[in-house]
Design a protein around this motif. Structure first.
Motif, short mmCIF file in Angstrom:
data_model
loop_
_atom_site.label_atom_id
_atom_site.label_comp_id
_atom_site.label_asym_id
_atom_site.label_seq_id
_atom_site.Cartn_x
_atom_site.Cartn_y
_atom_site.Cartn_z
N GLU A 167 0.99 -1.13 -0.33
CA GLU A 167 0.13 -0.16 0.40
C GLU A 167 0.86 1.50 -0.39
OE1 GLU A 167 -2.61 -1.29 3.47
OE2 GLU A 167 -4.03 -0.47 1.75
N GLN A 208 2.56 1.29 -3.66
CA GLN A 208 0.86 2.17 -4.85
C GLN A 208 0.90 3.51 -3.78
OE1 GLN A 208 -2.32 0.00 -5.30
NE2 GLN A 208 -3.10 0.80 -3.58
N GLU A 209 0.94 4.08 -2.70
CA GLU A 209 1.22 5.64 -2.59
C GLU A 209 1.65 6.53 -3.02
OE1 GLU A 209 -0.09 5.87 1.08
OE2 GLU A 209 0.07 8.30 1.33
N VAL A 233 -6.03 9.32 -11.14
CA VAL A 233 -6.77 7.79 -10.73
C VAL A 233 -7.24 8.02 -11.59
CG1 VAL A 233 -7.40 6.14 -9.51
CG2 VAL A 233 -5.35 6.76 -8.80
N ARG A 275 -4.08 0.99 4.80
CA ARG A 275 -4.52 2.28 4.53
C ARG A 275 -5.44 3.30 4.34
NH1 ARG A 275 1.32 3.50 4.42
NH2 ARG A 275 1.77 5.21 3.73
N PHE A 331 -4.86 6.42 2.62
CA PHE A 331 -5.10 6.12 1.29
C PHE A 331 -5.84 5.15 -0.05
CE2 PHE A 331 -3.03 6.22 -2.98
CZ PHE A 331 -3.28 6.89 -3.70
N THR A 332 -5.99 4.17 0.85
CA THR A 332 -6.00 2.84 -0.39
C THR A 332 -7.53 2.82 -0.41
OG1 THR A 332 -3.96 1.39 0.59
CG2 THR A 332 -5.53 0.33 -0.38
N LEU A 347 -9.07 5.53 -2.44
CA LEU A 347 -8.24 4.88 -4.15
C LEU A 347 -9.25 4.15 -4.00
CD1 LEU A 347 -5.95 4.74 -5.88
CD2 LEU A 347 -4.98 2.33 -5.27
N ASN A 348 -9.82 3.75 -3.59
CA ASN A 348 -11.32 2.77 -3.89
C ASN A 348 -12.30 3.20 -4.57
OD1 ASN A 348 -9.24 -0.01 -4.30
ND2 ASN A 348 -10.22 -0.54 -2.59
N ARG A 360 -12.00 5.14 -7.76
CA ARG A 360 -11.98 4.36 -8.79
C ARG A 360 -12.87 3.71 -9.17
NH1 ARG A 360 -7.59 1.18 -10.62
NH2 ARG A 360 -9.10 -1.17 -10.12
#
Lengths: 268, 158
Positions: free
Chosen positions: A46, A49-50, B15, B50, B52-53, B56-57, B60
């Motif tokens: 992660e 990726q960040e 993204v 995280r 951010f993840t 991000l999802n 997206r």
């Protein structure tokens, strides 16, 4: 489970990308709880990726930020207040307050129980009434349809253009009786049954008009209808109407030996 | 919230833009994404990954939903990722230009087959499944190459 192998399959990357189907995603979440190595690995993925995506980022125009925060303010989402638990205090007031809250809670739960009970009963009653209401509506529709049919039948029987021909039982069926209403101008033919015996499933009655000595098919029928049944049009010149028993669907020519009822047209 | 925006809006716009390939639409979707983040921040579970993840999802999914909407299919052909390249190169986004070049150099150090997967996914916005189908690769291969590339990048990005 072989953790090394699991990691090297790349499933954690796919998880971090949000690309796993529901079932696999739940499986990964279960495994993450079980294996600390997986958690560590996922954290690294992660992080990478960040960093990568921040590097690959595109700065939005300043106007986007302005417009976004205007929207947030307008929707009054600007202030999310988190209620903190009150600090502990030992004063008599707090004891009283605690006792009072417990009392209120007890009364409230009793009331809640009581209301739930009443609500349940009301709901049952409502369901019953709804069912009754539906039954009434169905009955009403049936009666209404029957009434419509009778009104239509009356229009035929009261119309002087319709000639009523009484079909009496033949020696085959001495007690049988039926009527034909025939309008020679419009060619319409209606049939009503006074008394005809029940037939086996494979048979049907067939109505015939005799014109110039030849039988003309006027349609087939079952014996279980009420009121008037519209049959095939019959043009002028019919002298006799008769009913025979035929195989289901009828035939081209009548089986005269099965004739049940017959009657001659009397010119009015 | 402002901190989140200042910190991550660029990454998320990247993204969203790579999926939608239309500048104005992407910026509109970016706003929706942040409104959603704002609405749902309470449901973020740090145990599952995280922040951010998680963001991000959301980004997206929001972008992919948009590609399925009417609005999107109407103007699909007119927009292009090139608009972004042009913007970055022509309009003096100096900082981004440097970053973009740095990123490209970084990716160039990866083996070709890994660089390709990263490029298709992170820079062109394809999902793993789409890459597998488009380039006739088994999904498992795409996944393991992605894994190797990410491992490599982990060191490079330190």
């Amino acid at each position: 489970m072989n953790v090394e192998q699991y990691i090297s399959s790349g499933i954690l990357e796919a998880y971090a990308l949000g690309e796993l189907p529901e079932q696999e995603r739940l499986e990964v979440e279960r495994n993450l709880k079980l294996y600390p190595e997986l958690r560590k690995e996922l954290a690294l993925i992660e992080e990478t990726q960040e960093k990568l995506l921040i590097k690959a980022g595109i700065s939005p125009k300043p106007s986007v930020k302005k417009s976004l925060f205007a929207k947030i303010d307008a929707a009054d989402r600007g202030a999310k207040v988190v209620q903190l638990p009150p600090a502990e205090g030992g004063s008599a007031f707090w004891k009283f307050a605690a006792a009072a809250s417990i009392a209120v809670a007890l009364i409230t739960s009793y009331l809640a129980y009581d209301y739930r009970d009443k609500w349940k009963k009301t709901e049952d009653n409502l369901a019953e009434l709804t069912a009754q209401n539906q039954q009434m509506a169905t009955d009403y529709n049936t009666v209404n349809q029957r009434l419509d049919q009778i009104e239509n039948d009356l229009r035929v029987t009261n119309n002087p253009d319709f000639n009523r021909i009484l079909l009496r039982g033949t020696p085959n069926a001495p007690g049988s009786l039926a009527s034909v209403y025939w309008n020679e101008k419009t060619k319409e033919v209606f049939l009503s049954i006074q008394d005809l015996k029940e037939l086996a499933q494979e048979n049907q009655y067939q109505l015939w008009a005799i014109i110039d000595g030849k039988p003309v098919d006027a349609g087939v029928f079952d014996s279980n209808f009420k009121g008037l049944l519209k049959m095939k049009d019959i043009g002028s010149g019919a002298a006799t109407f008769a009913v025979t028993i035929e195989p289901r669907g009828g035939r081209q020519t009548p089986s005269l030996e099965t004739m049940q009822v017959a009657g001659n047209v009397v010119k009015g | 919230m402002e901190y989140l925006y200042d910190h991550y809006a660029g990454a998320l716009l990247g993204v969203v833009a790579r999926i939608l390939r239309k500048e104005e639409l992407a910026e509109e979707v970016l706003q929706d994404v942040f409104l959603k983040i704002w609405d749902r921040i309470d449901s973020y579970d740090a145990g599952k990954g995280r922040l951010f993840t998680w963001m991000l999802n959301i980004a997206r999914n929001q972008a992919i939903d948009k590609t399925r909407s009417k609005e999107f299919s109407k103007g699909k052909k007119t927009g292009d990722i090139d608009n972004y390249v042009n913007r970055i190169e022509n309009e003096g986004f100096v900082e981004q230009k440097v970053e973009a070049i740095g990123l490209q150099n970084l990716l160039n150090t990866l083996p070709e087959d890994q660089r390709f997967i990263i490029d298709q996914h992170y820079l062109k916005g394809y999902t793993q499944a789409e890459i597998a189908e488009e380039f006739n690769l088994p999904l498992g291969t795409v996944k393991t190459r992605m894994r190797l590339a990410m491992k490599e990048l982990r060191n490079l990005l330190k």
